[in-house]
Design an enzyme around this catalytic site. Structure first.
Site, PDB file in Angstrom:
ATOM      1  N   GLY A  17      49.280  68.010 -19.861  1.00  9.71           N
ATOM      2  CA  GLY A  17      50.299  67.135 -20.453  1.00  9.71           C
ATOM      3  C   GLY A  17      51.582  67.883 -20.738  1.00  9.71           C
ATOM      4  O   GLY A  17      52.677  67.434 -20.396  1.00  9.71           O
ATOM      5  N   ALA A  39      40.683  61.300 -21.137  1.00  7.88           N
ATOM      6  CA  ALA A  39      41.724  62.329 -21.152  1.00  7.88           C
ATOM      7  C   ALA A  39      42.501  62.294 -22.460  1.00  7.88           C
ATOM      8  O   ALA A  39      42.656  61.247 -23.081  1.00  7.88           O
ATOM      9  CB  ALA A  39      42.691  62.102 -19.988  1.00  7.88           C
ATOM     10  N   HIS A  41      46.135  64.186 -23.334  1.00 10.11           N
ATOM     11  CA  HIS A  41      47.189  65.100 -22.877  1.00 10.11           C
ATOM     12  C   HIS A  41      48.235  65.244 -23.977  1.00 10.11           C
ATOM     13  O   HIS A  41      48.895  64.276 -24.348  1.00 10.11           O
ATOM     14  CB  HIS A  41      47.813  64.584 -21.573  1.00 10.11           C
ATOM     15  CG  HIS A  41      46.843  64.575 -20.427  1.00 10.11           C
ATOM     16  ND1 HIS A  41      47.170  64.163 -19.166  1.00 10.11           N
ATOM     17  CD2 HIS A  41      45.547  64.972 -20.361  1.00 10.11           C
ATOM     18  CE1 HIS A  41      46.110  64.285 -18.371  1.00 10.11           C
ATOM     19  NE2 HIS A  41      45.112  64.763 -19.084  1.00 10.11           N
ATOM     20  N   THR A 129      32.762  61.480 -23.591  1.00 11.24           N
ATOM     21  CA  THR A 129      33.685  61.029 -24.627  1.00 11.24           C
ATOM     22  C   THR A 129      33.330  59.600 -25.085  1.00 11.24           C
ATOM     23  O   THR A 129      33.957  59.066 -25.992  1.00 11.24           O
ATOM     24  CB  THR A 129      35.139  61.030 -24.121  1.00 11.24           C
ATOM     25  OG1 THR A 129      35.215  60.150 -22.996  1.00 11.24           O
ATOM     26  CG2 THR A 129      35.578  62.426 -23.704  1.00 11.24           C
ATOM     27  N   GLN A 224      41.308  65.640 -16.611  1.00  9.91           N
ATOM     28  CA  GLN A 224      40.123  66.501 -16.602  1.00  9.91           C
ATOM     29  C   GLN A 224      40.434  67.801 -15.837  1.00  9.91           C
ATOM     30  O   GLN A 224      41.580  68.215 -15.812  1.00  9.91           O
ATOM     31  CB  GLN A 224      38.909  65.762 -15.999  1.00  9.91           C
ATOM     32  CG  GLN A 224      38.333  64.684 -16.905  1.00  9.91           C
ATOM     33  CD  GLN A 224      39.095  63.371 -16.872  1.00  9.91           C
ATOM     34  OE1 GLN A 224      39.321  62.802 -15.818  1.00  9.91           O
ATOM     35  NE2 GLN A 224      39.504  62.878 -18.019  1.00  9.91           N
TER      36      GLN A 224
HETATM   37  P1  GDP Z   1      45.483  68.640 -21.274  1.00  8.80           P
HETATM   38  O1  GDP Z   1      44.364  67.699 -21.470  1.00  8.80           O
HETATM   39  O2  GDP Z   1      45.299  69.508 -20.062  1.00  8.80           O
HETATM   40  O3  GDP Z   1      46.825  67.979 -21.278  1.00  8.80           O
HETATM   41  O4  GDP Z   1      45.455  69.635 -22.528  1.00  8.80           O
HETATM   42  P2  GDP Z   1      45.243  69.211 -24.069  1.00  8.80           P
HETATM   43  O5  GDP Z   1      46.492  68.610 -24.559  1.00  8.80           O
HETATM   44  O6  GDP Z   1      43.991  68.449 -24.243  1.00  8.80           O
HETATM   45  O7  GDP Z   1      44.954  70.630 -24.716  1.00  8.80           O
HETATM   46  C1  GDP Z   1      45.870  71.664 -24.669  1.00  8.80           C
HETATM   47  C2  GDP Z   1      46.169  72.085 -26.129  1.00  8.80           C
HETATM   48  O8  GDP Z   1      46.836  73.328 -26.118  1.00  8.80           O
HETATM   49  C3  GDP Z   1      47.122  71.133 -26.804  1.00  8.80           C
HETATM   50  O9  GDP Z   1      46.825  71.120 -28.183  1.00  8.80           O
HETATM   51  C4  GDP Z   1      48.484  71.749 -26.562  1.00  8.80           C
HETATM   52  O10 GDP Z   1      49.439  71.392 -27.538  1.00  8.80           O
HETATM   53  C5  GDP Z   1      48.153  73.207 -26.636  1.00  8.80           C
HETATM   54  N1  GDP Z   1      48.952  74.114 -25.784  1.00  8.80           N
HETATM   55  C6  GDP Z   1      49.474  73.884 -24.554  1.00  8.80           C
HETATM   56  N2  GDP Z   1      50.030  75.009 -24.068  1.00  8.80           N
HETATM   57  C7  GDP Z   1      49.867  75.960 -25.002  1.00  8.80           C
HETATM   58  C8  GDP Z   1      50.210  77.356 -25.077  1.00  8.80           C
HETATM   59  O11 GDP Z   1      50.758  77.950 -24.158  1.00  8.80           O
HETATM   60  N3  GDP Z   1      49.866  78.018 -26.234  1.00  8.80           N
HETATM   61  C9  GDP Z   1      49.229  77.401 -27.265  1.00  8.80           C
HETATM   62  N4  GDP Z   1      48.929  78.142 -28.330  1.00  8.80           N
HETATM   63  N5  GDP Z   1      48.901  76.091 -27.221  1.00  8.80           N
HETATM   64  C10 GDP Z   1      49.196  75.398 -26.103  1.00  8.80           C
HETATM   65  P1  IMO Z   2      41.736  66.065 -20.124  1.00 10.15           P
HETATM   66  O1  IMO Z   2      42.451  65.199 -19.115  1.00 10.15           O
HETATM   67  C1  IMO Z   2      38.042  68.001 -21.414  1.00 10.15           C
HETATM   68  C2  IMO Z   2      34.295  65.952 -20.464  1.00 10.15           C
HETATM   69  C3  IMO Z   2      33.506  65.405 -21.634  1.00 10.15           C
HETATM   70  C4  IMO Z   2      32.096  65.505 -21.071  1.00 10.15           C
HETATM   71  C5  IMO Z   2      32.299  65.152 -19.602  1.00 10.15           C
HETATM   72  C6  IMO Z   2      32.061  63.703 -19.262  1.00 10.15           C
HETATM   73  O2  IMO Z   2      42.235  65.919 -21.511  1.00 10.15           O
HETATM   74  O3  IMO Z   2      41.672  67.479 -19.646  1.00 10.15           O
HETATM   75  P2  IMO Z   2      33.267  61.376 -19.754  1.00 10.15           P
HETATM   76  O4  IMO Z   2      33.932  60.869 -20.972  1.00 10.15           O
HETATM   77  O5  IMO Z   2      34.141  61.496 -18.572  1.00 10.15           O
HETATM   78  O6  IMO Z   2      31.988  60.638 -19.468  1.00 10.15           O
HETATM   79  O7  IMO Z   2      32.787  62.875 -20.142  1.00 10.15           O
HETATM   80  O8  IMO Z   2      33.649  65.472 -19.307  1.00 10.15           O
HETATM   81  N1  IMO Z   2      35.703  65.488 -20.401  1.00 10.15           N
HETATM   82  C7  IMO Z   2      36.753  66.250 -20.719  1.00 10.15           C
HETATM   83  N2  IMO Z   2      36.809  67.506 -21.203  1.00 10.15           N
HETATM   84  N3  IMO Z   2      39.181  67.339 -21.108  1.00 10.15           N
HETATM   85  C8  IMO Z   2      39.137  66.090 -20.587  1.00 10.15           C
HETATM   86  O9  IMO Z   2      40.245  65.437 -20.160  1.00 10.15           O
HETATM   87  C9  IMO Z   2      37.882  65.480 -20.408  1.00 10.15           C
HETATM   88  N4  IMO Z   2      37.487  64.268 -19.952  1.00 10.15           N
HETATM   89  C10 IMO Z   2      36.161  64.296 -19.948  1.00 10.15           C
HETATM   90  O10 IMO Z   2      33.672  66.192 -22.779  1.00 10.15           O
HETATM   91  O11 IMO Z   2      31.642  66.830 -21.143  1.00 10.15           O
HETATM   92 MG    MG Z   3      42.973  67.154 -22.952  1.00 10.83          MG
END
Ligand code: GDP
Ligand code: IMO
Ligand code: MG
Length: 423
Positions: A17, A39, A41, A129, A224
């Site tokens: 994200g 997801a 993000h 989830t 994911q």
């Molecule tokens: P996504 O699902 O791939 O979009 O990632 P998420 O948002 O679920 O998880 C990433 C987490 O790491 C979020 O809380 C972001 O705000 C945080 N984050 C992203 N980049 C960085 C970084 O470079 N350093 C730190 N400390 N946090 C970060």
């Molecule tokens: P983003 O886009 C991390 C994991 C769940 C579980 C498995 C199956 O934020 O990176 P589901 O709900 O699809 O039946 O779950 O996949 N999972 C994720 N883990 N980031 C995600 O999305 C996930 N989406 C699903 O925790 O292990």
């Molecule tokens: Mg995420």
């Protein structure tokens, strides 16, 4: 005109994200191609923190069009909550958000089925989830699903009733008591469907074909990560969609030869939320430190994320499967203060050492084989220029590039938009 693609190379939550938001200034269209409200993000900018589930991560930029592709599954109730949460930003959704008529709908009973399926598995549960993702994709491939475009037809409610009845019958066969009030669930569901009808529901593949012809720049946003891919992930501990590059073709209608850059995003270490094998997982203070400093709690469920050292065997596998052309490394700042940084370069199995990602990493008693690199003590979060990187941080980046044979073009040193350094 080419389409670029950004996807996660680990078990999700790599920071997709944040980076899609950063890159949006260079694109006209941001298109989500798979997954659904499983997801989460996260975007941070100007003191705001925002988590998106279904809506693409380009939504905060004034010009970009955000498209939810046919490969996505949508829960109208969660979608409308996301829309409400965006109210303070005064976004004109009629111009900025398009939804594919071919995207499938998550029904309230899909979520109940998800809950029953997980409960029936006991200790072997996937750690879903519980957003109804698996059952919705099952109905899609089983050719029973309901698509967004269907809500425009007069017989939509009949179709909804028929499928719901089928689900309730399946639910009985589980022999597990799931508490629910269907009437209550349906009240908010139908309200959200009503609201969804007012959005721009389009033939998204044709929109993207026209956009390519008109020279628009398109970025496909994955959800994911590759190790959660239905085919190539750690099955059965995976999600139910194609999270790898091929998913962008089927989830948007983009031809493979139109894809140019494939941005592969990874954390400087590894996290996983939910069950399933994780060879480099840490159960000691190092793992706890990563979780604490990295604030590793799920963006969707709030669950604690498991942490471990980087796994280059898995990363190489994902780079190859996706055809990654550029790497993006996130959260290097979290590793500040470790004396030694470990990197897994091979696996020890019962039958010897291997350096590839095998069929089943769970049952083969895999143990990671590590190399050690010197750590760095400096705080990275205030760095604004490449030249300020500590020597050992630069060495870590160079080591990864050399081993992975792919350039690391972006390095993120904090959650904010501004904490992003291009190389
Ligand atoms: P996504 O699902 O791939 O979009 O990632 P998420 O948002 O679920 O998880 C990433 C987490 O790491 C979020 O809380 C972001 O705000 C945080 N984050 C992203 N980049 C960085 C970084 O470079 N350093 C730190 N400390 N946090 C970060
Ligand atoms: P983003 O886009 C991390 C994991 C769940 C579980 C498995 C199956 O934020 O990176 P589901 O709900 O699809 O039946 O779950 O996949 N999972 C994720 N883990 N980031 C995600 O999305 C996930 N989406 C699903 O925790 O292990
Ligand atoms: Mg995420």
């Amino acid at each position: 005109m080419a389409v670029d693609l950004l996807l996660g190379l680990q078990w999700g939550d790599e920071g997709k994200g944040k980076i899609v938001d950063v890159l949006t200034t260079s694109y006209d269209i941001i298109a989500r191609f798979q997954g659904g409200p499983n997801a989460g993000h996260t975007l941070e900018f100007e003191g705001n923190k925002h988590v998106l589930h279904t809506i693409p991560s380009g939504i905060f930029h004034p010009k970009a069009v955000n498209l939810i592709g046919n490969g996505v599954v949508i829960d109208p109730v969660i979608f409308m909550k996301e829309i409400e949460a965006l109210e303070p930003y005064s976004i004109d959704f009629s111009k900025k958000l398009l939804i594919s008529k071919k995207a499938h709908l998550i029904l309230p009973t899909h979520r109940l089925l998800d809950a029953a399926s997980e409960a029936s598995k006991g200790k072997a549960k996937i750690g879903s989830t519980l957003k109804g993702i698996g059952p919705t994709y099952m109905d899609k491939t089983g050719r029973n699903g309901i698509r967004v475009g269907d809500i425009l037809a007069s017989n939509w409610e009949d179709r909804y009733r028929r499928l719901t009845l089928k689900h309730l019958n399946i639910l009985k066969s589980y022999n597990i008591s799931i508490e629910y009030d269907l009437k209550d669930l349906e009240d908010s569901y139908f309200k959200s469907i009503e609201a969804l009808r007012k959005f721009e529901l389009v033939d998204s593949e044709q929109y993207l074909i026209d956009a390519q012809e008109n020279g628009s720049k398109i970025l496909a946003e994955g959800a994911q990560g590759s190790l959660l891919d239905i085919d190539f992930g750690t099955y059965p501990f995976v999600t139910s969609s194609t999270t790898t590059a091929a998913g962008a073709c089927t989830g948007l209608g983009v031809a493979p030869n139109k894809i140019k850059e494939v941005f592969g995003i990874f954390k400087a270490y590894v996290t996983r939320v939910g069950s399933g094998p994780f060879p480099t997982e840490l159960f000691d203070n190092d793992g706890k430190k990563m979780a604490k400093v990295g604030n590793e709690f799920g963006s969707t469920t709030g669950r604690e994320r498991r942490c471990g050292w980087i796994d280059l065997v898995a990363l190489k596998y994902c780079i190859n499967i996706n055809g990654v052309t550029q790497l993006i490394m996130m959260k290097g700042d979290v590793l500040s203060g470790f004396n030694k940084i470990k990197v897994c370069t091979a696996y020890q199995t019962k039958s010897g050492r291997i350096d590839y990602f095998p069929y089943d990493i769970a049952s083969q008693g895999i143990k990671p084989i590590f190399e050690e690199l010197p750590g760095w003590q400096e705080d990275l979060t205030g760095i604004t220029d490449l030249k300020e990187f500590p020597v050992n941080f630069n060495n870590y980046i160079s080591y990864l590039e050399k081993t992975l044979k792919t350039p690391i073009k972006i390095v993120s040193v904090g959650p904010d938009r501004k904490q992003t350094i291009f190389r």
